[in-house]
Motif scaffolding. Sequence first.
Motif, PDB file in Angstrom:
ATOM      1  N   TRP A  88      11.462  13.831  10.922  1.00 24.99           N
ATOM      2  CA  TRP A  88      11.004  13.504   9.576  1.00 24.99           C
ATOM      3  C   TRP A  88      10.781  14.772   8.757  1.00 24.99           C
ATOM      4  CZ3 TRP A  88      11.359   8.746   7.814  1.00 24.99           C
ATOM      5  CH2 TRP A  88      11.364   7.679   8.719  1.00 24.99           C
ATOM      6  N   ALA A  89      10.975  14.652   7.455  1.00 24.87           N
ATOM      7  CA  ALA A  89      10.684  15.748   6.541  1.00 24.87           C
ATOM      8  C   ALA A  89       9.191  16.094   6.611  1.00 24.87           C
ATOM      9  CB  ALA A  89      11.080  15.347   5.117  1.00 24.87           C
ATOM     10  N   PRO A  90       8.781  17.219   6.044  1.00 23.33           N
ATOM     11  CA  PRO A  90       7.366  17.619   6.119  1.00 23.33           C
ATOM     12  C   PRO A  90       6.402  16.574   5.576  1.00 23.33           C
ATOM     13  CG  PRO A  90       8.698  19.455   5.376  1.00 23.33           C
ATOM     14  CD  PRO A  90       9.611  18.262   5.404  1.00 23.33           C
ATOM     15  N   LYS A  91       6.831  15.796   4.587  1.00 25.46           N
ATOM     16  CA  LYS A  91       5.952  14.764   4.021  1.00 25.46           C
ATOM     17  C   LYS A  91       6.763  13.485   3.810  1.00 25.46           C
ATOM     18  CE  LYS A  91       2.904  16.054   1.021  1.00 25.46           C
ATOM     19  NZ  LYS A  91       2.248  16.488  -0.244  1.00 25.46           N
ATOM     20  N   VAL A  92       6.124  12.345   4.079  1.00 23.94           N
ATOM     21  CA  VAL A  92       6.793  11.053   3.945  1.00 23.94           C
ATOM     22  C   VAL A  92       5.904  10.122   3.130  1.00 23.94           C
ATOM     23  CG1 VAL A  92       7.799   9.080   5.165  1.00 23.94           C
ATOM     24  CG2 VAL A  92       7.882  11.358   6.212  1.00 23.94           C
ATOM     25  N   ARG A  93       6.492   9.454   2.136  1.00 23.05           N
ATOM     26  CA  ARG A  93       5.757   8.467   1.349  1.00 23.05           C
ATOM     27  C   ARG A  93       6.139   7.063   1.834  1.00 23.05           C
ATOM     28  NH1 ARG A  93       7.681   9.206  -3.608  1.00 23.05           N
ATOM     29  NH2 ARG A  93       6.217  10.902  -4.018  1.00 23.05           N
ATOM     30  N   LEU A  94       5.130   6.292   2.201  1.00 23.45           N
ATOM     31  CA  LEU A  94       5.347   4.931   2.668  1.00 23.45           C
ATOM     32  C   LEU A  94       4.767   3.945   1.657  1.00 23.45           C
ATOM     33  CD1 LEU A  94       4.118   5.332   6.365  1.00 23.45           C
ATOM     34  CD2 LEU A  94       6.490   5.395   5.564  1.00 23.45           C
ATOM     35  N   TYR A 153      -7.776  -2.994  19.032  1.00 23.69           N
ATOM     36  CA  TYR A 153      -7.408  -2.917  17.622  1.00 23.69           C
ATOM     37  C   TYR A 153      -7.696  -1.537  17.022  1.00 23.69           C
ATOM     38  CZ  TYR A 153      -7.583  -7.976  18.251  1.00 23.69           C
ATOM     39  OH  TYR A 153      -7.388  -9.248  18.718  1.00 23.69           O
ATOM     40  N   ARG A 154      -8.269  -0.636  17.810  1.00 20.51           N
ATOM     41  CA  ARG A 154      -8.705   0.644  17.265  1.00 20.51           C
ATOM     42  C   ARG A 154      -7.534   1.591  17.066  1.00 20.51           C
ATOM     43  NH1 ARG A 154     -13.395   4.714  19.688  1.00 20.51           N
ATOM     44  NH2 ARG A 154     -14.087   5.491  17.655  1.00 20.51           N
ATOM     45  N   ARG A 155      -7.600   2.366  15.988  1.00 16.27           N
ATOM     46  CA  ARG A 155      -6.536   3.324  15.707  1.00 16.27           C
ATOM     47  C   ARG A 155      -6.531   4.399  16.785  1.00 16.27           C
ATOM     48  NH1 ARG A 155      -6.773   6.593  10.164  1.00 16.27           N
ATOM     49  NH2 ARG A 155      -6.234   4.555   9.330  1.00 16.27           N
ATOM     50  N   PRO A 156      -5.377   4.681  17.392  1.00 12.66           N
ATOM     51  CA  PRO A 156      -5.308   5.735  18.400  1.00 12.66           C
ATOM     52  C   PRO A 156      -5.696   7.086  17.825  1.00 12.66           C
ATOM     53  CG  PRO A 156      -3.345   4.363  18.459  1.00 12.66           C
ATOM     54  CD  PRO A 156      -4.103   3.984  17.219  1.00 12.66           C
ATOM     55  N   ALA A 157      -6.260   7.937  18.657  1.00 14.44           N
ATOM     56  CA  ALA A 157      -6.733   9.237  18.198  1.00 14.44           C
ATOM     57  C   ALA A 157      -5.601  10.111  17.678  1.00 14.44           C
ATOM     58  CB  ALA A 157      -7.466   9.960  19.343  1.00 14.44           C
ATOM     59  N   PHE A 158      -4.361   9.889  18.187  1.00 17.25           N
ATOM     60  CA  PHE A 158      -3.242  10.727  17.785  1.00 17.25           C
ATOM     61  C   PHE A 158      -2.526  10.217  16.554  1.00 17.25           C
ATOM     62  CE2 PHE A 158      -1.772   7.722  21.002  1.00 17.25           C
ATOM     63  CZ  PHE A 158      -0.766   7.078  20.337  1.00 17.25           C
ATOM     64  N   SER A 159      -2.984   9.115  15.975  1.00 13.13           N
ATOM     65  CA  SER A 159      -2.307   8.539  14.823  1.00 13.13           C
ATOM     66  C   SER A 159      -2.389   9.474  13.628  1.00 13.13           C
ATOM     67  CB  SER A 159      -2.935   7.195  14.454  1.00 13.13           C
ATOM     68  OG  SER A 159      -2.266   6.601  13.377  1.00 13.13           O
ATOM     69  N   VAL A 160      -1.357   9.475  12.787  1.00 11.92           N
ATOM     70  CA  VAL A 160      -1.350  10.355  11.622  1.00 11.92           C
ATOM     71  C   VAL A 160      -2.418   9.939  10.645  1.00 11.92           C
ATOM     72  CG1 VAL A 160       1.078  10.965  11.832  1.00 11.92           C
ATOM     73  CG2 VAL A 160       0.407   8.954  10.501  1.00 11.92           C
ATOM     74  N   ALA A 161      -2.930  10.892   9.902  1.00  6.52           N
ATOM     75  CA  ALA A 161      -3.959  10.618   8.893  1.00  6.52           C
ATOM     76  C   ALA A 161      -3.366  10.862   7.520  1.00  6.52           C
ATOM     77  CB  ALA A 161      -5.168  11.532   9.119  1.00  6.52           C
ATOM     78  N   PRO A 162      -3.909  10.184   6.482  1.00  5.83           N
ATOM     79  CA  PRO A 162      -3.407  10.388   5.133  1.00  5.83           C
ATOM     80  C   PRO A 162      -3.558  11.830   4.704  1.00  5.83           C
ATOM     81  CG  PRO A 162      -4.797   8.441   5.245  1.00  5.83           C
ATOM     82  CD  PRO A 162      -4.943   9.167   6.552  1.00  5.83           C
ATOM     83  N   SER A 163      -2.609  12.351   3.950  1.00  4.24           N
ATOM     84  CA  SER A 163      -2.699  13.725   3.450  1.00  4.24           C
ATOM     85  C   SER A 163      -3.340  13.730   2.078  1.00  4.24           C
ATOM     86  CB  SER A 163      -1.304  14.336   3.368  1.00  4.24           C
ATOM     87  OG  SER A 163      -0.481  13.591   2.505  1.00  4.24           O
ATOM     88  N   ASP A 193       0.858  -1.186   0.000  1.00  2.00           N
ATOM     89  CA  ASP A 193       0.000   0.000   0.000  1.00  2.00           C
ATOM     90  C   ASP A 193       0.896   1.237   0.000  1.00  2.00           C
ATOM     91  OD1 ASP A 193      -2.217   1.603   0.157  1.00  2.00           O
ATOM     92  OD2 ASP A 193      -2.607   1.232   2.283  1.00  2.00           O
ATOM     93  N   THR A 194       0.620   2.187  -0.881  1.00  2.00           N
ATOM     94  CA  THR A 194       1.414   3.413  -0.950  1.00  2.00           C
ATOM     95  C   THR A 194       0.574   4.597  -0.492  1.00  2.00           C
ATOM     96  OG1 THR A 194       2.789   2.583  -2.767  1.00  2.00           O
ATOM     97  CG2 THR A 194       2.710   4.965  -2.452  1.00  2.00           C
ATOM     98  N   ILE A 195       1.138   5.382   0.433  1.00  2.00           N
ATOM     99  CA  ILE A 195       0.412   6.498   1.001  1.00  2.00           C
ATOM    100  C   ILE A 195       1.391   7.584   1.415  1.00  2.00           C
ATOM    101  CG2 ILE A 195       0.476   5.576   3.365  1.00  2.00           C
ATOM    102  CD1 ILE A 195      -2.372   6.639   3.725  1.00  2.00           C
ATOM    103  N   GLU A 196       0.964   8.848   1.353  1.00  2.00           N
ATOM    104  CA  GLU A 196       1.781   9.954   1.840  1.00  2.00           C
ATOM    105  C   GLU A 196       1.195  10.471   3.139  1.00  2.00           C
ATOM    106  OE1 GLU A 196       2.230  12.920  -1.175  1.00  2.00           O
ATOM    107  OE2 GLU A 196       3.517  11.646  -2.439  1.00  2.00           O
ATOM    108  N   VAL A 197       2.064  10.656   4.134  1.00  7.88           N
ATOM    109  CA  VAL A 197       1.629  11.097   5.457  1.00  7.88           C
ATOM    110  C   VAL A 197       2.467  12.300   5.878  1.00  7.88           C
ATOM    111  CG1 VAL A 197       0.839   8.813   6.155  1.00  7.88           C
ATOM    112  CG2 VAL A 197       3.200   9.483   6.612  1.00  7.88           C
ATOM    113  N   PRO A 198       1.933  13.146   6.750  1.00  3.51           N
ATOM    114  CA  PRO A 198       2.718  14.282   7.240  1.00  3.51           C
ATOM    115  C   PRO A 198       3.815  13.832   8.191  1.00  3.51           C
ATOM    116  CG  PRO A 198       0.588  14.181   8.348  1.00  3.51           C
ATOM    117  CD  PRO A 198       0.556  13.145   7.266  1.00  3.51           C
ATOM    118  N   GLY A 199       4.965  14.466   8.101  1.00  6.51           N
ATOM    119  CA  GLY A 199       6.065  14.180   9.008  1.00  6.51           C
ATOM    120  C   GLY A 199       6.201  15.292  10.035  1.00  6.51           C
ATOM    121  N   GLY A 200       7.444  15.795  10.177  1.00  3.22           N
ATOM    122  CA  GLY A 200       7.665  16.922  11.062  1.00  3.22           C
ATOM    123  C   GLY A 200       7.958  16.570  12.510  1.00  3.22           C
ATOM    124  N   GLU A 201       7.864  15.296  12.863  1.00  2.11           N
ATOM    125  CA  GLU A 201       8.167  14.855  14.224  1.00  2.11           C
ATOM    126  C   GLU A 201       9.284  13.811  14.163  1.00  2.11           C
ATOM    127  OE1 GLU A 201       6.799  16.179  16.810  1.00  2.11           O
ATOM    128  OE2 GLU A 201       5.191  17.311  15.825  1.00  2.11           O
TER     129      GLU A 201
END
Length: 211
Positions: free
Chosen positions: A131-137, A201-211, A53-61
């Motif tokens: 991490w850079a401002p944007k990361v592709r996984l 199994y639930r995604r934590p509220a602080f998890s990054v979201a797709p950009s 699966d390919t997705i771009e997510v925000p970095g910065g941390e």
Amino acid sequence: MALSSLATVADLEAAMRLDAGSLSSTQADLALRRASARVRRYLGQDISLVADDTIEVPGGERVLAVPQRPLVVDGTHTLTVVEISVPGSVETTLTENRDFTRLGNELTRGYPWYAPTRTMGWPWRQQQGVWAPKVRLTYSHGYAEIPDDIVDVVLDLASMNLSNPENLRSISIDDYARTFASETIGNAALTPGHKSDLRPYRRPAFSVAPS
């Protein structure tokens, strides 16, 4: 790509204590798809194994948590991480255990091994070691075999839908009377007990979201 149901018709027949082939495949498939969709919506996760699966997510941390879990990395499933820096949208493919470390579902950025340049945004626009401002996984995630407690919830919801397809509150025929549980009216919904079972199994509220 449509995801498969989180349980099978055979599982549903066994849960409802029916002989094999007793359920209409069309109705059973629909009930399982609807139940699976409700579970996935609550969890915010695909659950089923999805490869590459390919997705771009925000970095910065310094730490990046992958959106879909669990992260699967093995001899068959690889992980590709590309930083997209500004200005110029320069892309840099990173190497695990050199540029970042992986622990569970989290990727922790290390200090860059290459010489920083102005084009890549170092160090004027980006702090080293984050991490850079944007990361592709490009990664694989989910379960090859769905956990039993998730399957149980899906089967419970599907059974509720099939036991009361017309959304009746009660039914009476001669001396026979039956009152349906409120959860089966207006489509089966997750109960507090279901949510408790699914919470790990639930995604934590602080998890990054797709950009």
